[in-house]
Design a protein around this motif. Structure first.
Motif, PDB file in Angstrom:
ATOM      1  N   LYS A   1       0.831  -1.196   0.000  1.00 23.21           N
ATOM      2  CA  LYS A   1       0.000   0.000   0.000  1.00 23.21           C
ATOM      3  C   LYS A   1       0.875   1.259   0.000  1.00 23.21           C
ATOM      4  N   THR A   2       0.333   2.349  -0.545  1.00 20.07           N
ATOM      5  CA  THR A   2       1.001   3.637  -0.530  1.00 20.07           C
ATOM      6  C   THR A   2       0.589   4.400   0.726  1.00 20.07           C
ATOM      7  N   ASN A   3       1.582   4.908   1.462  1.00 17.33           N
ATOM      8  CA  ASN A   3       1.324   5.709   2.660  1.00 17.33           C
ATOM      9  C   ASN A   3       1.540   7.178   2.325  1.00 17.33           C
ATOM     10  N   TYR A   4       0.528   7.994   2.569  1.00 16.92           N
ATOM     11  CA  TYR A   4       0.606   9.421   2.290  1.00 16.92           C
ATOM     12  C   TYR A   4       0.852  10.197   3.582  1.00 16.92           C
ATOM     13  N   GLN A   5       1.019  11.492   3.434  1.00 24.26           N
ATOM     14  CA  GLN A   5       1.245  12.361   4.580  1.00 24.26           C
ATOM     15  C   GLN A   5       0.178  12.117   5.653  1.00 24.26           C
ATOM     16  N   ASP A   6       0.601  12.177   6.913  1.00 18.54           N
ATOM     17  CA  ASP A   6      -0.307  11.927   8.026  1.00 18.54           C
ATOM     18  C   ASP A   6      -1.440  12.950   8.038  1.00 18.54           C
ATOM     19  N   PHE A   7      -2.599  12.533   8.538  1.00 19.55           N
ATOM     20  CA  PHE A   7      -3.775  13.403   8.548  1.00 19.55           C
ATOM     21  C   PHE A   7      -3.526  14.644   9.417  1.00 19.55           C
ATOM     22  N   ILE A   8      -3.145  14.444  10.664  1.00 16.55           N
ATOM     23  CA  ILE A   8      -2.759  15.538  11.552  1.00 16.55           C
ATOM     24  C   ILE A   8      -1.368  15.223  12.069  1.00 16.55           C
ATOM     25  N   SER A   9      -0.466  16.211  12.040  1.00 23.89           N
ATOM     26  CA  SER A   9       0.915  15.910  12.417  1.00 23.89           C
ATOM     27  C   SER A   9       1.619  17.132  12.984  1.00 23.89           C
ATOM     28  N   ALA A  10       2.692  16.862  13.717  1.00 26.20           N
ATOM     29  CA  ALA A  10       3.601  17.910  14.199  1.00 26.20           C
ATOM     30  C   ALA A  10       4.996  17.322  14.243  1.00 26.20           C
ATOM     31  N   ASN A  11       5.953  18.078  13.759  1.00 26.54           N
ATOM     32  CA  ASN A  11       7.345  17.631  13.708  1.00 26.54           C
ATOM     33  C   ASN A  11       8.244  18.699  14.322  1.00 26.54           C
ATOM     34  N   LYS A  12       8.941  18.306  15.396  1.00 28.87           N
ATOM     35  CA  LYS A  12       9.851  19.225  16.092  1.00 28.87           C
ATOM     36  C   LYS A  12       9.105  20.469  16.597  1.00 28.87           C
ATOM     37  N   LYS A  13       7.925  20.259  17.156  1.00 31.54           N
ATOM     38  CA  LYS A  13       7.125  21.359  17.689  1.00 31.54           C
ATOM     39  C   LYS A  13       6.868  21.138  19.180  1.00 31.54           C
ATOM     40  N   ASN A  14       6.526  22.233  19.885  1.00 30.44           N
ATOM     41  CA  ASN A  14       6.354  22.167  21.333  1.00 30.44           C
ATOM     42  C   ASN A  14       5.043  22.840  21.758  1.00 30.44           C
ATOM     43  N   ASN A  15       4.563  22.434  22.934  1.00 26.21           N
ATOM     44  CA  ASN A  15       3.432  23.117  23.583  1.00 26.21           C
ATOM     45  C   ASN A  15       2.187  23.134  22.698  1.00 26.21           C
ATOM     46  N   ILE A  16       1.709  21.941  22.381  1.00 27.65           N
ATOM     47  CA  ILE A  16       0.510  21.786  21.563  1.00 27.65           C
ATOM     48  C   ILE A  16      -0.576  21.132  22.407  1.00 27.65           C
ATOM     49  N   ARG A  17      -1.791  21.660  22.299  1.00 17.82           N
ATOM     50  CA  ARG A  17      -2.929  21.085  23.007  1.00 17.82           C
ATOM     51  C   ARG A  17      -4.061  20.824  22.026  1.00 17.82           C
ATOM     52  N   ILE A  18      -4.664  19.639  22.127  1.00 18.06           N
ATOM     53  CA  ILE A  18      -5.816  19.280  21.310  1.00 18.06           C
ATOM     54  C   ILE A  18      -6.909  18.822  22.262  1.00 18.06           C
ATOM     55  N   CYS A  19      -8.059  19.492  22.232  1.00 18.60           N
ATOM     56  CA  CYS A  19      -9.091  19.199  23.224  1.00 18.60           C
ATOM     57  C   CYS A  19     -10.475  19.325  22.606  1.00 18.60           C
ATOM     58  N   GLY A  20     -11.469  18.894  23.369  1.00 16.17           N
ATOM     59  CA  GLY A  20     -12.850  18.958  22.919  1.00 16.17           C
ATOM     60  C   GLY A  20     -13.379  17.590  22.556  1.00 16.17           C
ATOM     61  N   ALA A  21     -14.683  17.433  22.620  1.00 16.04           N
ATOM     62  CA  ALA A  21     -15.312  16.136  22.402  1.00 16.04           C
ATOM     63  C   ALA A  21     -15.769  15.956  20.965  1.00 16.04           C
ATOM     64  N   GLY A  22     -15.044  16.544  20.015  1.00 15.44           N
ATOM     65  CA  GLY A  22     -15.339  16.332  18.608  1.00 15.44           C
ATOM     66  C   GLY A  22     -14.757  15.025  18.113  1.00 15.44           C
ATOM     67  N   ILE A  23     -15.032  14.718  16.858  1.00 11.43           N
ATOM     68  CA  ILE A  23     -14.638  13.443  16.266  1.00 11.43           C
ATOM     69  C   ILE A  23     -13.645  13.668  15.134  1.00 11.43           C
TER      70      ILE A  23
END
Length: 400
Positions: free
Chosen positions: A128-150
């Motif tokens: 299979k071909t793997n494409y760029q990740d849907f959500i990603s961070a590379n060499k980044k700091n202080n990230i927050r992901i919150c909430g009851a979404g899907i």
């Protein structure tokens, strides 16, 4: 179903008549009343629970509790706010200092890649071909992901994209997010530091939809999560994919797992550097269904490369159902191995584990030089576990 934190009285209605309903995990001790199609119960604090009806698991209902917090700074350029509704997204690359807020009712839907997308791997082991990740961070700091979404990955082909990937990042916090239908690994951390995942919910079914993988990652707390996965649920690895190697100082607690195809909790697979100082505690395995090979089961330490794995604790874990091995510790070399020599496993503690009836334990070192050493079973249903050893080779059991 997602409910606000102060929800108390619940009534669920089934399409078929209900004569029995179980609220899981069993240690919650929540009693349900059943009348024809309706199930009623009271609960004030559980983060995650599941209802199974009529003594079967084919049509469960999962209920998740989330803290619906008001966000006062939605105009802040560092806040990415997704309001209720469907948001079709190709990819999202996160930056340092960002907060991603998924409002209840927000659905981030992944778009199937086309010829304009970046390719990560042209032809992987499955062709299979793997494409760029849907959500990603590379060499980044202080990230927050919150909430009851899907975060909905069901439209992706198998292996097309991993769901959310952090590489060489620091200070990452994820809370209340629901991942649905992962096409590949769901939430891996590669070479990260200071990770906190709280009340993440992962509902996946496809092969390789690994849950939370901590790879060459240090200082992580994974708590109060619910995972149904088509591969390893919560596992530690050290694959040397970043400049930072070794996985250590990890706590996994109060998590609930339903694993269909591989392992629930532990150390898994192709690990080339040390993994140590990790604890899995106060967790539940509702179902552990895999039985296709020896190296799968609820609680596992399985390595096929040269890592030294030591000081790993499994404590106060309740296994409700297991199709293969409740406990599996293996040193081996197989098709996934990169190192020419085998690894080392020592100082592993299993303590106060609640086990299902007719459970089995599988223990196998690689050789006299590469034994499993100082393996300890203590308390709970493990006091008489010797009679449940299906195989024990190149293993030293430590007396309590």
């Amino acid at each position: 179903m997602v409910i606000p934190w102060d929800g108390r009285d619940f009534t669920a209605e089934s399409l078929v008549p209900v004569w029995n309903a179980e609220i899981l995990p069993e240690n919650l001790h929540i009693a349900a009343t059943v009348e024809n199609h309706k199930i009623h119960f009271v609960d004030t604090e559980s983060a995650n629970l599941m209802i199974e009806i009529n003594k079967g698991y084919q049509h469960p209902l999962a209920i998740f509790r989330a803290e619906f917090k008001n966000i006062d700074n939605l105009e802040d350029p560092e806040v990415l706010y997704f309001e209720p509704g469907i948001h079709k997204i190709r990819t999202l690359e996160l930056q340092s200092g960002q907060t991603v807020v998924l409002a209840p009712g927000a659905i981030l839907t992944a778009i199937q890649p086309d010829e304009t997308d970046e390719i990560l791997v042209e032809n992987d082991w499955a062709g299979k071909t793997n494409y760029q990740d849907f959500i990603s961070a590379n060499k980044k700091n202080n990230i927050r992901i919150c909430g009851a979404g899907i975060i909905d990955l069901t439209a992706l082909d198998w292996h097309a994209r991993r769901s959310m990937v952090f590489c060489d990042c620091e200070n990452i916090e994820i809370e209340d997010v629901i991942f649905l239908g992962a096409a590949h690994w769901t939430l891996p951390f590669f070479g990260c530091r200071n990770v906190h995942v709280n009340r993440a919910r992962l509902l996946a079914y496809r092969e390789n939809s690994d849950g939370i993988d901590l790879v060459d990652t240090q200082n992580a707390l994974i708590e109060s999560c619910f995972l149904r996965t088509g591969d390893d649920a919560i596992c530690l690895k050290s694959m040397a994919l970043t400049k930072q190697v070794e996985t250590h100082d990890i706590t996994v607690r109060k998590c609930i797992v339903w694993n269909d195809k591989v392992r629930a909790f532990g150390v898994a697979g192709e690990s080339r550097h040390d993994i140590y100082n990790a604890i899995f505690e106060d967790c539940d395995v509702l179902h552990s269904m895999a039985d296709w090979t020896t190296e799968v089961g609820a609680l596992a330490v399985y390595i096929c490369d040269a890592a030294k794995v030591h000081h790993i604790v499994f404590r106060n874990i309740r296994i409700r159902q297991e199709s293969n091995y409740a406990i599996c510790c293996v040193i081996t070399r197989d098709k996934w191995s990169s190192d020419e020599r085998a690894g080392q496993v020592e100082d592993i503690l299993f303590e106060d584990i609640m086990l299902p009836e007719n459970y089995s334990i599988y223990l196998r070192g690689f050789s006299e030089e590469h034994k499993i050493r100082n393996l300890c079973f203590r308390g709970g249903d493990l006091e008489n576990c010797g009679q449940h050893m299906e195989r024990m080779e190149f293993v030293e059991i430590k007396k309590t």
